[in-house]
Design an enzyme around this catalytic site. Structure first.
Site, PDB file in Angstrom:
ATOM      1  N   ASN A  63      36.484  64.313  28.422  1.00  0.00           N
ATOM      2  CA  ASN A  63      35.732  63.400  27.555  1.00  0.00           C
ATOM      3  C   ASN A  63      34.463  62.866  28.201  1.00  0.00           C
ATOM      4  O   ASN A  63      33.475  62.590  27.511  1.00  0.00           O
ATOM      5  CB  ASN A  63      36.617  62.216  27.133  1.00  0.00           C
ATOM      6  CG  ASN A  63      37.629  62.606  26.082  1.00  0.00           C
ATOM      7  OD1 ASN A  63      37.316  62.690  24.911  1.00  0.00           O
ATOM      8  ND2 ASN A  63      38.849  62.866  26.503  1.00  0.00           N
ATOM      9  N   TYR A 113      38.750  57.038  35.878  1.00  0.00           N
ATOM     10  CA  TYR A 113      37.689  56.683  34.939  1.00  0.00           C
ATOM     11  C   TYR A 113      36.358  56.533  35.669  1.00  0.00           C
ATOM     12  O   TYR A 113      35.341  57.120  35.279  1.00  0.00           O
ATOM     13  CB  TYR A 113      38.054  55.393  34.211  1.00  0.00           C
ATOM     14  CG  TYR A 113      36.921  54.772  33.443  1.00  0.00           C
ATOM     15  CD1 TYR A 113      36.287  55.473  32.419  1.00  0.00           C
ATOM     16  CD2 TYR A 113      36.476  53.482  33.728  1.00  0.00           C
ATOM     17  CE1 TYR A 113      35.245  54.901  31.706  1.00  0.00           C
ATOM     18  CE2 TYR A 113      35.436  52.904  33.015  1.00  0.00           C
ATOM     19  CZ  TYR A 113      34.826  53.620  32.012  1.00  0.00           C
ATOM     20  OH  TYR A 113      33.788  53.055  31.308  1.00  0.00           O
ATOM     21  N   ASN A 133      32.426  44.033  32.346  1.00  0.00           N
ATOM     22  CA  ASN A 133      33.518  43.901  31.361  1.00  0.00           C
ATOM     23  C   ASN A 133      33.003  43.397  30.015  1.00  0.00           C
ATOM     24  O   ASN A 133      32.750  42.204  29.841  1.00  0.00           O
ATOM     25  CB  ASN A 133      34.604  42.969  31.905  1.00  0.00           C
ATOM     26  CG  ASN A 133      35.447  43.662  32.953  1.00  0.00           C
ATOM     27  OD1 ASN A 133      34.925  44.213  33.917  1.00  0.00           O
ATOM     28  ND2 ASN A 133      36.762  43.654  32.772  1.00  0.00           N
ATOM     29  N   HIS A 184      42.719  45.657  27.146  1.00  0.00           N
ATOM     30  CA  HIS A 184      41.857  44.727  27.876  1.00  0.00           C
ATOM     31  C   HIS A 184      42.348  43.279  27.765  1.00  0.00           C
ATOM     32  O   HIS A 184      42.897  42.871  26.739  1.00  0.00           O
ATOM     33  CB  HIS A 184      40.418  44.833  27.371  1.00  0.00           C
ATOM     34  CG  HIS A 184      39.792  46.162  27.680  1.00  0.00           C
ATOM     35  ND1 HIS A 184      38.826  46.736  26.897  1.00  0.00           N
ATOM     36  CD2 HIS A 184      40.017  47.038  28.692  1.00  0.00           C
ATOM     37  CE1 HIS A 184      38.472  47.896  27.408  1.00  0.00           C
ATOM     38  NE2 HIS A 184      39.180  48.097  28.490  1.00  0.00           N
ATOM     39  N   LEU A 185      42.125  42.543  28.831  1.00  0.00           N
ATOM     40  CA  LEU A 185      42.697  41.199  28.956  1.00  0.00           C
ATOM     41  C   LEU A 185      42.305  40.263  27.815  1.00  0.00           C
ATOM     42  O   LEU A 185      43.169  39.618  27.220  1.00  0.00           O
ATOM     43  CB  LEU A 185      42.278  40.578  30.295  1.00  0.00           C
ATOM     44  CG  LEU A 185      42.754  39.141  30.532  1.00  0.00           C
ATOM     45  CD1 LEU A 185      44.263  39.078  30.637  1.00  0.00           C
ATOM     46  CD2 LEU A 185      42.093  38.553  31.781  1.00  0.00           C
ATOM     47  N   ARG A 237      36.351  39.151  37.283  1.00  0.00           N
ATOM     48  CA  ARG A 237      35.513  40.099  36.564  1.00  0.00           C
ATOM     49  C   ARG A 237      34.270  39.427  35.997  1.00  0.00           C
ATOM     50  O   ARG A 237      34.242  38.216  35.773  1.00  0.00           O
ATOM     51  CB  ARG A 237      36.304  40.746  35.417  1.00  0.00           C
ATOM     52  CG  ARG A 237      37.443  41.654  35.889  1.00  0.00           C
ATOM     53  CD  ARG A 237      36.913  42.903  36.551  1.00  0.00           C
ATOM     54  NE  ARG A 237      37.963  43.799  36.994  1.00  0.00           N
ATOM     55  CZ  ARG A 237      38.469  43.817  38.231  1.00  0.00           C
ATOM     56  NH1 ARG A 237      38.018  42.966  39.137  1.00  0.00           N
ATOM     57  NH2 ARG A 237      39.404  44.695  38.550  1.00  0.00           N
ATOM     58  N   ARG A 259      48.082  46.741  39.660  1.00  0.00           N
ATOM     59  CA  ARG A 259      47.978  48.064  39.061  1.00  0.00           C
ATOM     60  C   ARG A 259      47.037  48.935  39.878  1.00  0.00           C
ATOM     61  O   ARG A 259      45.964  48.486  40.309  1.00  0.00           O
ATOM     62  CB  ARG A 259      47.454  47.952  37.631  1.00  0.00           C
ATOM     63  CG  ARG A 259      47.454  49.262  36.882  1.00  0.00           C
ATOM     64  CD  ARG A 259      46.913  49.095  35.488  1.00  0.00           C
ATOM     65  NE  ARG A 259      45.507  48.704  35.505  1.00  0.00           N
ATOM     66  CZ  ARG A 259      44.747  48.635  34.414  1.00  0.00           C
ATOM     67  NH1 ARG A 259      45.278  48.906  33.243  1.00  0.00           N
ATOM     68  NH2 ARG A 259      43.497  48.268  34.501  1.00  0.00           N
ATOM     69  N   ASP A 305      42.725  49.029  40.126  1.00  0.00           N
ATOM     70  CA  ASP A 305      42.040  47.754  39.896  1.00  0.00           C
ATOM     71  C   ASP A 305      41.405  47.238  41.183  1.00  0.00           C
ATOM     72  O   ASP A 305      42.048  47.201  42.229  1.00  0.00           O
ATOM     73  CB  ASP A 305      43.017  46.703  39.370  1.00  0.00           C
ATOM     74  CG  ASP A 305      43.152  46.743  37.861  1.00  0.00           C
ATOM     75  OD1 ASP A 305      42.260  47.316  37.215  1.00  0.00           O
ATOM     76  OD2 ASP A 305      44.139  46.216  37.340  1.00  0.00           O
TER      77      ASP A 305
END
Length: 327
Positions: free
Chosen positions: A88, A136, A162, A181-182, A212, A272, A275
């Site tokens: 992608n 990513y 972000n 997303h948070l 962020r 995670r 991150d």
């Protein structure tokens, strides 16, 4: 100018399409049809950029002066197959560049990411070391190199931090399936009296949670619009687009709690993979080059707009799906 937006059905693409709705020569391309709340009604072409022949035929028909390339697999999630990111984000970009070369189209604005940078506790400048730790980020950096390495085109690479919030006019916002997303997940869950999960509570930050740089989608759209006019000068740029300040995960939740006047239960989970502890940018170059600055990116403003958007989705019975854990 004829402007082609790839990835027009995504969050930023939908928002940008709404933001530029007075532009007469606007064209749209995506592998998926625009979502029902998107205001795209004409000049839409359904196509996967991995299909070179079809992509070339469509772009040859449009003959755009500038391409805003937003199409991508954009979620930081190491459970997603590496091949999905590369298909992608890299192959699609390679095809697009090849089409541009074949048709003598010179101008591209590319949406990149803060995830290309090596970790740092300082404000990140554009010349900071590039060392992505997520698939990513790696795929986006390789896509950047494809663009930079092509001497036939002018480019503006915008490294978004972000992105959050919504466009108030006609209401356009983030609507991923699933949502990870948070901010959108936290707002939705808090409004529905649910607990909120956060990855990691022992990072080397002020409160132990990730920090962020949240930038309002309206400020993103403004930066892209200014880039469209700048690229006509036949100059190439790489720019950070963010708020220039950091907000921790805990701060996001506490700010949301104050706005909705409700106590929010927070559950901390393991860190995670992929991150980084801190991602905050220096935006001096964007301010100087584009005469741009973030006007809407205070965290309270972002949250208030996200609340409006979340309520709109609920009112219109648009189900917001999300994983049990979020970024």
């Amino acid at each position: 100018m004829k402007i082609l937006i790839t990835g027009c059905s995504g969050y930023i693409g939908s928002s940008l399409s709404n933001y530029l709705n007075k532009t007469k020569k606007l064209f749209f391309l995506d592998k998926d049809f625009p979502k029902k709340f998107t205001k795209i009604k004409k000049n839409f072409f359904k196509c996967n950029l991995n299909n070179f022949k079809k992509t070339k035929a469509i772009i040859e028909k449009i003959k755009p002066d500038v391409i805003v390339h937003l199409a991508a697999k954009s979620t930081v999630n190491e459970k997603i197959k590496k091949s999905d990111y590369f298909s992608n984000n890299i192959i699609a970009t390679k095809n697009l560049i090849k089409v541009m070369n074949n048709l003598n189209i010179r101008n591209i604005i590319f949406s990149s990411t803060a995830a290309v940078y090596d970790k740092s506790g300082k404000l990140l400048k554009e010349n900071h070391r590039l060392k992505p730790i997520s698939n990513y980020g790696k795929s986006k950096l390789l896509a950047e190199k494809e663009i930079i390495g092509n001497k036939k085109i002018n480019f503006i690479i915008l490294r978004f931090f972000n992105v959050a919030g919504s466009i108030n006019k006609n209401l356009i916002g983030e609507f991923h399936d699933p949502e990870t997303h948070l901010i959108p997940v936290s707002v939705f869950r808090a409004l529905n009296n649910d607990s909120i999960n956060i990855f990691g509570s022992n990072y080397k930050t002020t409160d132990g949670t990730c920090i962020r740089d949240y930038v309002h989608v309206k400020d993103i759209c403004s930066a892209i619009k200014k880039s469209i006019y700048y690229i006509k000068k036949n100059r190439s740029l790489i720019l950070n687009i963010g708020s220039g300040s950091g907000t921790s995960n805990k701060k996001v939740i506490s700010s949301l709690s104050k706005i909705i006047r409700k106590k929010i239960e927070t559950i901390f989970l393991n860190k995670r993979k992929g991150d980084q502890p801190i991602l905050v940018c220096n935006i001096d170059k964007a301010k100087k080059s584009l005469n741009w600055k973030p006007k809407f990116s205070k965290i309270d403003n972002i949250l208030k707009d996200e609340i409006k958007w979340s309520k709109f989705l609920t009112k219109n019975k648009l189900e917001r799906k999300y994983l049990s854990v979020q970024k």
